[in-house]
Design a protein around this motif. Structure first.
Motif, PDB file in Angstrom:
ATOM      1  N   ALA A  46       0.444  -1.412  -0.377  1.00 19.98           N
ATOM      2  CA  ALA A  46      -0.339  -0.322   0.072  1.00 19.98           C
ATOM      3  C   ALA A  46       0.483   1.444  -0.489  1.00 19.98           C
ATOM      4  N   SER A  47       2.298   1.149   0.691  1.00 17.72           N
ATOM      5  CA  SER A  47       2.737   2.808   0.949  1.00 17.72           C
ATOM      6  C   SER A  47       2.949   2.655  -0.895  1.00 17.72           C
ATOM      7  N   GLU A  48       4.063   1.818  -1.030  1.00 18.44           N
ATOM      8  CA  GLU A  48       4.333   1.776  -2.311  1.00 18.44           C
ATOM      9  C   GLU A  48       3.110   2.668  -3.335  1.00 18.44           C
ATOM     10  N   ALA A  49       2.162   1.687  -3.358  1.00 21.90           N
ATOM     11  CA  ALA A  49       1.133   2.373  -3.937  1.00 21.90           C
ATOM     12  C   ALA A  49       0.236   3.426  -4.416  1.00 21.90           C
ATOM     13  N   VAL A  50       1.024   4.274  -2.881  1.00 19.45           N
ATOM     14  CA  VAL A  50       0.091   5.553  -2.746  1.00 19.45           C
ATOM     15  C   VAL A  50       1.516   6.212  -3.213  1.00 19.45           C
ATOM     16  N   ARG A  51       2.446   5.921  -2.885  1.00 15.33           N
ATOM     17  CA  ARG A  51       3.258   7.413  -3.499  1.00 15.33           C
ATOM     18  C   ARG A  51       3.326   7.523  -5.092  1.00 15.33           C
ATOM     19  N   ALA A  52       2.458   6.654  -5.846  1.00 20.78           N
ATOM     20  CA  ALA A  52       1.426   7.515  -7.390  1.00 20.78           C
ATOM     21  C   ALA A  52       1.030   7.945  -7.282  1.00 20.78           C
ATOM     22  N   PHE A  53       0.204   8.201  -6.408  1.00 22.63           N
ATOM     23  CA  PHE A  53      -0.966   9.221  -6.511  1.00 22.63           C
ATOM     24  C   PHE A  53      -0.616  10.736  -6.708  1.00 22.63           C
ATOM     25  N   HIS A  54       0.518  10.923  -5.993  1.00 25.45           N
ATOM     26  CA  HIS A  54       1.227  12.030  -6.109  1.00 25.45           C
ATOM     27  C   HIS A  54       1.812  12.717  -6.718  1.00 25.45           C
ATOM     28  N   GLN A  55       2.815  11.830  -8.342  1.00 25.53           N
ATOM     29  CA  GLN A  55       3.226  12.052  -9.259  1.00 25.53           C
ATOM     30  C   GLN A  55       3.037  13.528  -9.871  1.00 25.53           C
ATOM     31  N   PRO A  56       3.264  13.876 -10.317  1.00 23.96           N
ATOM     32  CA  PRO A  56       3.364  15.174 -11.558  1.00 23.96           C
ATOM     33  C   PRO A  56       3.277  14.506 -12.629  1.00 23.96           C
ATOM     34  N   LEU A  57       3.760  13.742 -12.875  1.00 25.06           N
ATOM     35  CA  LEU A  57       3.831  13.159 -14.152  1.00 25.06           C
ATOM     36  C   LEU A  57       2.945  12.275 -14.426  1.00 25.06           C
ATOM     37  N   VAL A  58       1.994  11.376 -13.445  1.00 28.79           N
ATOM     38  CA  VAL A  58       0.895  10.828 -13.373  1.00 28.79           C
ATOM     39  C   VAL A  58      -0.272  12.355 -13.611  1.00 28.79           C
ATOM     40  N   LEU A  59      -0.104  12.677 -12.813  1.00 28.98           N
ATOM     41  CA  LEU A  59      -1.665  13.453 -12.601  1.00 28.98           C
ATOM     42  C   LEU A  59      -1.608  14.707 -13.692  1.00 28.98           C
ATOM     43  N   ASP A  60      -0.643  15.376 -14.660  1.00 25.80           N
ATOM     44  CA  ASP A  60      -0.726  16.163 -15.220  1.00 25.80           C
ATOM     45  C   ASP A  60      -0.934  17.459 -14.437  1.00 25.80           C
ATOM     46  N   ASP A  61      -2.136  18.095 -15.267  1.00 27.74           N
ATOM     47  CA  ASP A  61      -3.000  19.134 -14.054  1.00 27.74           C
ATOM     48  C   ASP A  61      -3.878  19.221 -13.147  1.00 27.74           C
ATOM     49  N   ALA A  62      -4.073  17.830 -13.122  1.00 25.97           N
ATOM     50  CA  ALA A  62      -5.072  17.880 -12.374  1.00 25.97           C
ATOM     51  C   ALA A  62      -5.178  17.474 -10.916  1.00 25.97           C
ATOM     52  N   LEU A  63      -5.983  17.345 -10.516  1.00 28.35           N
ATOM     53  CA  LEU A  63      -5.792  17.387  -8.274  1.00 28.35           C
ATOM     54  C   LEU A  63      -6.586  16.699  -8.397  1.00 28.35           C
ATOM     55  N   LEU A  64      -5.638  15.845  -7.297  1.00 23.77           N
ATOM     56  CA  LEU A  64      -6.180  14.931  -6.089  1.00 23.77           C
ATOM     57  C   LEU A  64      -6.653  15.424  -4.946  1.00 23.77           C
ATOM     58  N   LEU A  65      -7.725  15.859  -4.539  1.00 20.93           N
ATOM     59  CA  LEU A  65      -8.492  16.224  -3.686  1.00 20.93           C
ATOM     60  C   LEU A  65      -8.714  15.807  -2.152  1.00 20.93           C
ATOM     61  N   ALA A  66      -9.218  14.254  -2.921  1.00 20.08           N
ATOM     62  CA  ALA A  66      -9.110  13.304  -1.357  1.00 20.08           C
ATOM     63  C   ALA A  66      -9.395  11.713  -2.189  1.00 20.08           C
ATOM     64  N   TRP A  67      -8.266  11.081  -0.938  1.00 21.48           N
ATOM     65  CA  TRP A  67      -7.752   9.175  -1.648  1.00 21.48           C
ATOM     66  C   TRP A  67      -8.072   8.259  -0.286  1.00 21.48           C
ATOM     67  N   VAL A  68      -8.372   7.421  -0.099  1.00 20.33           N
ATOM     68  CA  VAL A  68      -8.341   6.252   0.738  1.00 20.33           C
ATOM     69  C   VAL A  68      -8.063   5.046  -0.673  1.00 20.33           C
ATOM     70  N   LEU A  69      -7.028   4.381   0.625  1.00 27.03           N
ATOM     71  CA  LEU A  69      -6.717   3.121  -0.920  1.00 27.03           C
ATOM     72  C   LEU A  69      -7.206   2.022   0.772  1.00 27.03           C
ATOM     73  N   MET A  70      -8.283   0.989   0.048  1.00 25.38           N
ATOM     74  CA  MET A  70      -8.201   0.243   1.114  1.00 25.38           C
ATOM     75  C   MET A  70      -7.628  -0.621   0.820  1.00 25.38           C
ATOM     76  N   PRO A  71      -7.764  -2.051   1.394  1.00 21.11           N
ATOM     77  CA  PRO A  71      -7.145  -3.534   1.019  1.00 21.11           C
ATOM     78  C   PRO A  71      -7.804  -3.911  -0.889  1.00 21.11           C
ATOM     79  N   ASP A  72      -8.681  -3.575  -0.959  1.00 25.57           N
ATOM     80  CA  ASP A  72      -8.889  -3.795  -2.269  1.00 25.57           C
ATOM     81  C   ASP A  72      -9.330  -3.007  -3.383  1.00 25.57           C
ATOM     82  N   HIS A  73      -9.791  -2.037  -3.603  1.00 21.38           N
ATOM     83  CA  HIS A  73      -9.894  -0.898  -4.194  1.00 21.38           C
ATOM     84  C   HIS A  73      -9.618   0.498  -3.442  1.00 21.38           C
ATOM     85  N   VAL A  74      -9.712   2.017  -4.174  1.00 22.96           N
ATOM     86  CA  VAL A  74      -9.230   3.711  -3.759  1.00 22.96           C
ATOM     87  C   VAL A  74     -10.824   3.667  -4.582  1.00 22.96           C
ATOM     88  N   HIS A  75     -10.669   5.227  -3.517  1.00 18.31           N
ATOM     89  CA  HIS A  75     -11.381   6.438  -3.681  1.00 18.31           C
ATOM     90  C   HIS A  75     -10.581   7.562  -4.448  1.00 18.31           C
TER      91      HIS A  75
END
Length: 158
Positions: A46-75
């Protein structure tokens, strides 16, 4: 793309046909893991997966306002920029987090379901209420008694 892969995505593409993502629009996106396998019950995965959520190259100019990573899904609560469509941002987030998680798991192959659920928020929707709903998932699932005890969430309004 071989025929089996093409067949697997045909239904998903049909559901998305005619949908557009608008710059400035906020979407609540939910994505499940393949076969609902709880890969993210492992802290290191899970720690490795969430590191990807805020990568500028991944999001481009989108904003991630809130998130939660559950054992088998993400919001994700995403505000779209003008650079990429919501579908593209979601695909990049799934790919980047899957690559990082697979590295820890010493495995290859898709981690996430090909499809995802999204809901465009309306102007009258309260973003903070939606964010609270998203980050409260571990409480509703009985994983913790206090949200502060769950390590895999974040919100822009802290």
């Amino acid at each position: 793309m071989d025929m089996q892969v093409e067949d697997r995505f045909r239904g998903h593409r049909a559901l998305r046909r005619g949908r557009v993502s608008l710059p400035g629009q906020v979407y609540h996106v939910a994505v499940a893991t393949r076969d609902r396998i709880p890969w993210f019950a492992d802290f290191h995965v899970a720690s490795e997966a969430v590191r990807a959520f805020h990568q500028p190259l991944v999001l481009d100019d989108a904003l991630l306002l809130a998130w939660v990573l559950m054992p088998d899904h993400v919001h994700w609560l995403l505000e779209m920029g003008s650079g990429m469509s919501m579908e593209r941002v979601v695909a990049r987030m799934k790919s980047a987090s899957g690559v990082r998680a697979n590295r820890v798991l010493s495995r290859a192959g898709p981690l996430w379901q090909p499809a995802f659920h999204d809901r465009a928020l309306r102007q009258e929707d309260d973003l903070r209420s939606v964010a609270r709903y998203i980050v409260a998932n571990p409480l509703r699932a009985g994983l913790v008694e206090r949200i502060g005890d769950y390590p895999f969430w974040n919100c822009a309004w802290l």
